[in-house]
Scaffold this active site. Structure first.
Site, PDB file in Angstrom:
ATOM      1  CG  HIS A   9      -1.733  -1.174   1.473  1.00  0.00           C
ATOM      2  ND1 HIS A   9      -3.058  -1.273   1.166  1.00  0.00           N
ATOM      3  CD2 HIS A   9      -1.387  -2.393   1.990  1.00  0.00           C
ATOM      4  CE1 HIS A   9      -3.512  -2.473   1.511  1.00  0.00           C
ATOM      5  NE2 HIS A   9      -2.509  -3.178   2.005  1.00  0.00           N
ATOM      6  CB  SER A  42      15.427  17.895 -17.823  1.00  0.00           C
ATOM      7  OG  SER A  42      14.782  19.141 -17.853  1.00  0.00           O
ATOM      8  CE  LYS A  54      13.802  15.859 -13.437  1.00  0.00           C
ATOM      9  NZ  LYS A  54      12.986  14.895 -14.138  1.00  0.00           N
ATOM     10  CD  GLU A  92      10.499   8.316 -18.119  1.00  0.00           C
ATOM     11  OE1 GLU A  92      10.295   8.950 -17.071  1.00  0.00           O
ATOM     12  OE2 GLU A  92      11.133   8.793 -19.100  1.00  0.00           O
TER      13      GLU A  92
END
Lengths: 461, 461, 461, 461
Positions: D190, D320, D326, D333
């Site tokens: 959870h 980025s 970054k 992805e």
């Protein structure tokens, strides 16, 4: 507000809470009831039964392993057996849409059994001589028992209900295939005249498809047998006797007479809901085929005057509230609707399956509901389909013959003799002049015995 | 391995990398080419054009706001205009399946423009007098420009191609509705005989449906106009002149003559891909309807001998490699297939949409591809459907009449006179005895003038 | 087998059938009960109410138009009003999965009202002084009334329950956005350090998204208002007074105070289920966003020790059966599960929508069920989400600050001063040396006032 | 308009048509090119290869059976071999979205081979000494060869590319599991603190899941082997030598070294696209799991400062365009995006599968495209995932330890000793006072050796 005579006060880590006096569940169930007033739906009997089987097997195992005192353990087993029989179904009150992973559902079982076991030992409800977490849930977590219960409930329902129903459907389709094998008719591809085929061929295709879907469902049950009991919260068998996993699954295997076993990878079992996803896909495959078969039957039975009318379906009820005498293919349409729903439930489960996160997937309750409901719907629909529709289908041989004789696709028989190009010309000429192929050939003086035979539907099959 | 004459050495934060000498892109594009050899597909022309428009508008805005030196700015604008015209399409080489959010795609544009602008200013490729990040990407992030480019490309394609195509389809369906309005035929519900209807009614329904789908697509374009340029990395307008957002969007609105505007909530715009999701649903709605309409047309045109044959479709090519003379509804089938794909792409976008996480949704590239490809497919399909099929549909009036006269549903006209129950009996008797309704009525001595009129199809409509 | 004291014998076109004596439904309902033992689910109260409203409005219209005798008409109206009130809900017994188009459901209403009206006129059940088809169903068909009832039930539920719930959710999110606006935190894109953002920004994005979903649902209700009553079996207004359509819809509009109207194209209304399909897509759009928002909240609340822990959620119940003291995001998870189901129901409706065939779509019952159940689920879930979770969310400001100060993305502020390339180097060096950006800058002697300000999160927003 | 020097005139049943002089295809292909200007996409190499294999095997079989003259037959075989090698790929020009069933695609192969064979025999293009239908397509129909080609292309691609790629992925995950087995960390369920787990456990779960998906794909290949060559137009083996089906499949089995065989039911094979549907579901199952695994990895690698940062991913490119330094999880992805597309393609195939009608399913071309493209995408993606990401993953052991030591879930170890209720209190108190479990126990004087051991993560696993 609450009449204190009707309630007893219980307590959990969040504090005090009122529970109806006559209910065997406890504070966590009560909180879930208050938190989740969503659908009014509960998880089905088959799921509760599986929960009971797990609780009984766990208690027995824990007693044998010396983890659980005998008196408490025996009381738990007796209470769990009552749950299995359905005696406490009215006390399973948690909504399908509930706490992630099904914690509330597991506590509902734990609390009912704890209270009932306490009662068996002479105590009163709410005093918990047998404790829901410490005793009933011993060596367990929602995270291993809930998915195991899904798989147990599904495997049993599939074996007891869906597969026999599918087998019967297949057999009746085969019977129809045999019955209809003498009937030659025009094939149709692209909904256009195609070469002759037997009505029995079509039904044999349907039977073959159902057989194939049967085998695929059966093949996917294998993964349902992998139940990771003992995995506990994250798969590490924490707070659990090392012999527990084997023991508890042995007991379940023996009791259910289904080959449940430990998973190849305990962590895979915990991390995702692969088994229900896989079987659900097989149910969707079945649904796709049932839509095809019932759509075909509706098309073949279309009419009675303005359609193909190659078969008739048994009438089961009047068809229209405004058009008198209309009889619709209601059973086929109902089947189609059920299949739409099953396909929808597969999307539900895919969407829920995408939400696996680290150690577990918390979407298990909605997976349980959609999966078990799909099995239930199909298990009720297929016998209805078979008995109220398939068995009673009759061929309209005259119509089959009439269509066949007019079909332009009989020219196909001419191809090996006259070549594709010339045969095409004959076909197009027949269409243009609104004549049959036979008439055109006669007109051209081509209707030799050889050619006659070449376009005789019986020899074209 | 690499022939140094063919390559120049570039450098980014990860180190040196060889880039083909004749290519205008730079190191980050080159890395993406090497990282993502997946599909061979690139984002479409419409997307590249939108990227160019954004880059030009950003540079102009930044110059006006005094953020960007004029010489660099002008060179960027010139290079961006060339991108818009399509001059550098061959240098957009990043696979559709690429870095999350589309960083590679954005850098591809930035690097091409930086190199080309450098060249314009007299420099050589790879020297970056104009810098891809500092100058071309000034005031921008992939996170605001990529989604904006999706929406700009989509809005333009919908306006220029899909909506006109739909309008033409609607008009031709209306023309057919008018042409076919005199033709009375048997309605069919549940594929069973139903009360009379006009062939023109059916086509007017199709036209009405297309009109409704048109309006829904048009209505969803509104959200596409909300482009959050200036939102930058997370919506906070960081490193950006406060007047930039308004300025850049003004320029785009003026140039495209489409009412692009700042989003109601910049953070909503960044957080999810609501606009493409919404329009994609409208495309799916259209696809569902096109499947219904083309399936109906295929059914009405089924035959030529073994089906309903109420209409004929224009033949566009031979239909079968084995059955001579067969002509299939190829255009309708192709349309159906395209719609299956569009429905699939909607699932792709839903699945991608579920992956929004905190400040952004990194699935934008697959959303761009599936969304723009859906628009492209439908924009090419619909004119084909209209021109190669709809326009040429002809009614087979004789068949329409023949079916109608035989229809059992004519008894419906008797209901108000004889009651539903008695009318039902007459219908069932006709079916049993294989007679027409008229014949049964005659036999029963019921064929009065009033009754004749009641079951005259023309008066039943 | 059947105790004759408990049953009365009724009769329809298929012959005699036993109906329970105390039930107000008749033979066709009874056949449907026997034919369709599938799910045990019935269509909901909102649907029965809509059926009653239609029956009452139809009877009144038919009386006014002189088609229906006043005594019968008044009795029908009285009986229909009782249906609307819910007095006869127990007599609506047909399974959700039933005859195509919902004929059984319509007959269930017709038969209850016919029997009750007969009783009102002094007759006994089963004698049908008022006839189900001839009087109660006058000027109607299942094909126009069933879809109209879906749309009426949906429009009312959306207005009375879902939209207000969404509005409340939006307002509470806005309130939280305001409350959390002072709290600066690290943005995260690709789940990686990104530039600063305010916690309030994130919530304002959620609020904006809910507002947008609200507007889209509201916009799609417009098509639900187009109800083709009077279209009858195929849209041709057969057996119907020409003034009936306008009259009956006027009455419904006045009664419900919702702007129901005649459809632009009656034949479109009959041919497909466009209106539920469209609104269902808007519900799916909402579901996608609720999954995003609740997933974000779960991530932001992850912990309490091993996650981001930037916010806390109100505890609603203990979270684990094995891990003591665990509190899970149960309300958010329940919401996610409901959204999975809604997305699944949209697939159900799409699949059913694909089955439109010629004059009608016979899948209406499964569409009714999935659509109305989706509205019901969301209408119950959203207030629970708002009240038991959103309202009680608290920020953990210390954690927000801690994360932010450590974030590597502060270098972004250096870009305009030092350029992207040098800023990148600083960022990578910080990562390598496990230092903060500030520490690296100090080490390099670059920490001027200007630079300090450039990387001050407060000024970066 | 057409320069006659560039074109030759050909002719089919529809009349004359101009074909580019240098193209080996003929009139029907040309018509398809003109009719279907939809996507610009063609069916892939693997499909063309399978078409060639079928054409060669058919010609050889027909020669052996005395149906096809040797000279023509040999020329066909030679031409087909050239097709297999890829020599004529540029002449396969029909759009993916084409005539139903793939008639155009089949004719494209037939015409290329007919023209090339004619050329081999000394004739010129367009003279058809070898005829496309009569000779090249002998004993075949689009309806049996097209689905067979799908299944052959898929089976080969799965064996040659996807399964090995999956196996490699599994092995590397197992290697990582072994490497990371010493690293103890906090489990999370959870997204909340859960009991300890080993980082290696998590990876072993991923490996187990990939293995399971591998087995499921492999298991579904079995149905792909059932190819109904000889079924011809509707499954009746019309115009075909009775020994042909066995012979042609034997040749294909021998050549491909894959166990292709005749279908259990020829009519099932013709009626639906069960085999691609089934394997596609297994690909979707894989996609669901890849999304779970890559999402987990992104979450575990989140940071570097503001996330969990328990692992690091290899950097493949700057992340980025605005945030310097970054580095994003680009490979993960990209994989996620590919999986979204595969899930979308499964919907495409389901939707197409629903359109089976009577003897065949005409949606085969879009099924071919979506199915083979899914295999291609996954086959390219998975090695990229393995090599550019999985292999390079490194554990950040310090972070793992830090999280674990702070975890509240260590109280779980106290349950068997102190009971669930008291352990819960300790956990909640720790949370309230912002202390560790150990500190609370110390404060309470409970930190005995036994208890120390009970909450030692190493002993809790």
């Amino acid at each position: 507000m609450h009449d204190s005579k009707q309630y007893r006060t219980e307590k959990d880590t969040m504090g005090k809470i009122l529970v109806p006096k006559d209910k065997y569940y406890g504070p966590q169930t009560q909180r879930a009831v208050e938190n989740f007033q969503i659908s009014g739906l509960k998880l089905p009997r088959s799921f509760i039964e599986a929960q009971g089987i797990i609780k009984a097997a766990a208690a027995t195992s824990n007693m044998e392993l010396g983890m659980l005192p005998k008196d408490k353990g025996k009381a738990i087993v007796q209470a769990a057996e009552e749950v299995i029989e359905g005696k406490w179904d009215d006390h399973f009150v948690v909504d399908v849409y509930q706490a992630g992973a099904g914690t509330s559902q597991n506590m509902n079982a734990n609390e009912i059994i704890a209270n009932r076991a306490t009662e068996i030992l002479g105590g009163t409800l709410g005093t918990y001589q047998v404790h829901g977490n410490d005793h009933v849930n011993m060596a367990q977590s929602t995270n291993d028992t809930f998915p195991a219960a899904i798989q147990m409930a599904a495997a049993r329902s599939l074996h007891q209900r869906l597969l026999p129903a599918l087998f019967q459907l297949q057999k009746e389709l085969e019977r129809k295939a045999e019955e209809f094998m003498p009937i030659v008719k025009s094939g149709r591809t692209h909904l256009h005249d195609a070469v002759p085929i037997r009505l029995g061929h079509e039904f044999s295709g349907y039977a073959g498809t159902i057989q194939s879907a049967y085998q695929q469902i059966e093949s996917t049950i294998d993964l349902l047998y992998e139940i990771g009991l003992g995995g506990n919260a994250v798969g590490t068998i924490i707070n659990t006797h090392p012999d527990y996993p084997k023991k508890v699954i042995d007991k379940i295997r023996n009791r259910t007479e289904l080959p449940f076993r430990q998973p190849k990878s305990m962590f895979s079992f915990m991390q995702n809901r692969n088994a229900p996803i896989r079987t659900m896909q097989a149910l969707k495959e079945l649904a796709i085929h049932l839509i095809k078969i019932t759509s075909d039957l509706r098309l073949l039975a279309s009419g009675p005057r303005t359609g193909l009318a190659e078969i008739t379906l048994p009438a089961v009820q009047p068809g229209s509230t405004i058009m008198p005498g209309k009889v619709n293919p209601a059973i086929l349409e109902m089947t189609h609707m059920v299949c739409c729903q099953v396909i929808g439930y597969e999307t539900t489960i895919t969407t829920a399956g995408l939400a696996s996160e680290l150690e577990i997937n918390v979407m298990s309750p909605v997976i349980a509901h959609s999966f078990l409901e799909s099995i239930e719907l199909l298990s009720n629909t297929i016998p209805t389909l078979t008995e109220k529709c398939i068995i009673g289908i009759q061929a309209k041989e005259d119509n089959c013959r009439k269509w066949m004789e007019s079909s332009l696709s009989l020219v196909t028989g001419l191809s090996p003799i006259l070549g594709y190009d010339y045969a095409s010309q004959i076909g197009l000429e027949a269409e243009e002049k609104n004549m049959t192929i036979q008439q055109i050939l006669q007109q051209k003086g081509l209707l030799t015995e050889k050619i006659k035979k070449a376009i005789d539907p019986e020899t074209m099959i």
